[in-house]
Design an enzyme around this catalytic site. Structure first.
Site, PDB file in Angstrom:
ATOM      1  N   ARG A 176      45.688  55.133  42.681  1.00  0.00           N
ATOM      2  CA  ARG A 176      45.904  55.434  41.266  1.00  0.00           C
ATOM      3  C   ARG A 176      46.496  54.197  40.596  1.00  0.00           C
ATOM      4  O   ARG A 176      47.200  53.409  41.220  1.00  0.00           O
ATOM      5  CB  ARG A 176      46.855  56.614  41.112  1.00  0.00           C
ATOM      6  N   ARG A 276      38.519  55.573  41.158  1.00  0.00           N
ATOM      7  CA  ARG A 276      39.050  56.452  42.212  1.00  0.00           C
ATOM      8  C   ARG A 276      38.063  57.593  42.481  1.00  0.00           C
ATOM      9  O   ARG A 276      37.745  57.884  43.640  1.00  0.00           O
ATOM     10  CB  ARG A 276      40.410  56.996  41.784  1.00  0.00           C
ATOM     11  N   TYR A 309      34.756  67.255  44.062  1.00  0.00           N
ATOM     12  CA  TYR A 309      33.945  66.052  44.276  1.00  0.00           C
ATOM     13  C   TYR A 309      32.649  66.397  44.996  1.00  0.00           C
ATOM     14  O   TYR A 309      31.589  65.877  44.673  1.00  0.00           O
ATOM     15  CB  TYR A 309      34.735  65.032  45.109  1.00  0.00           C
TER      16      TYR A 309
END
Length: 336
Positions: A176, A276, A309
């Site tokens: 991050r 990310r 995801y």
């Protein structure tokens, strides 16, 4: 926001309330003290509380208004809060936003009780928080698209060495931007190819992150460009004229990613978080769907997050929607 979570926040804030209580007893303004002395979350609540008062008063609140609110009976106070909640919902505010306003008012009531100026409680049974439907946009870019950034980074320059290390680190360790922004030189161990990363939030907990040797070499090459580097120095610094030498902030990292990706011709608007997302999605392919491995890489506390995801990558919802749609909509032939 659930009642339990709200109570947890209020409990955390109680220490801040005690620190400003003394000055409040001498007539200072609660909202001003809140903005100046409390933590980030509480300072944000000050703006929410002001809007609550402005809705009823049509002007900015003063300390006397806060005192008057604290002095109401429980029925009157909670009726006002419910009316304000209904106004927020009717005006189209998102559930999370409405819940944040309610949490701010709970905090205001808790403050009054701490200061012995308020005798009632927030009626959570009557004024329920709204259910928040979580949505994660996990769309990213494929690795061949991401590789375009390395075509526009000139590693012969100091800035190029910094950016090369950054873009390798963003992708391979799916860090991050807040984690990268906190890094000091002492957090990097070149001999062991290890980085000490501090997680989200205010805590001091750190985690050991193993680096690919190419990534470690890139960071080491970047550090060799700098003069008299001390362990307490930031690992990544700004290199523009006005901020040269300062630690790269989250906003600075965002600007580097956005501008470099645009210059590379990546059509999608990129950010550190989109990198990310891209890395995690690619990792799912490489791990052949092993959620446990990808969770360790991404450091998500909840493994169910990885499902978002996976669904985005394989478009399970669209696949089934297409199959369902194919079975309906056509006129049925007449029976003979």
């Amino acid at each position: 926001m659930s009642g339990g979570k709200s109570q947890e926040i209020v409990t955390y804030m109680s220490g801040q309330l005690r620190s400003i209580a003394g000055e409040l007893r001498h007539g200072s303004d609660f909202l001003t003290e809140l903005q100046q002395k409390a933590g980030t979350t509480q300072r944000g609540y000050a703006g929410n509380i002001k809007l609550f008062f402005e809705y009823f008063l049509n002007r900015a609140p003063i300390q006397d208004d806060v005192e008057e609110f604290w002095g109401l009976d429980e029925e009157s106070a909670n009726t006002l809060i419910l009316k304000f909640k209904n106004y927020l919902v009717a005006s189209g505010r998102k559930s999370a936003t409405v819940n944040r306003y309610l949490a701010a008012i709970k905090f205001l009531i808790k403050a009054g009780r701490n200061l012995k100026r308020c005798s009632y409680r927030f009626d959570s049974d009557r004024i329920e928080s709204l259910r928040v439907t979580k949505y994660r946009d996990t769309s990213g870019v494929r690795v061949d698209e991401y590789n375009k950034v390395f075509d526009v980074i000139d590693v012969r320059t100091d800035k190029g060495k910094r950016d090369y290390a950054l873009f390798l680190l963003f992708w391979s360790n799916v860090l991050r931007r807040s984690e990268i922004a906190k890094l000091k030189v002492s957090d990097f161990n070149y001999q062991e190819s290890v980085l000490r990363v501090y997680g989200k939030g205010k805590g001091n907990d750190d985690v050991r992150v193993d680096l690919n040797r190419t990534v470690a070499d890139a960071i080491y090459s970047w550090l060799r460009c700098r003069d008299s580097v001390k362990p307490t120095d930031p690992l990544f610094i700004a290199m523009d004229f006005h901020n040269f030498g300062r630690q790269l902030s989250g906003d600075g990292l965002y600007a580097i990613v956005r501008m470099t990706c645009a210059r590379a011709g990546i059509s999608k608007r990129m950010s550190p978080h989109r990198i990310r997302h891209s890395g995690i999605t690619e990792a799912l392919d490489l791990a052949k769907g092993d959620y446990r491995k990808v969770q360790h890489l991404s450091r998500h506390a909840d493994p169910r997050v990885i499902l978002a995801y996976e669904d985005n990558k394989n478009q399970y919802q669209l696949e089934l929607s297409n199959k369902l749609a194919a079975r309906v909509g056509r006129k049925r032939g007449r029976k003979r």
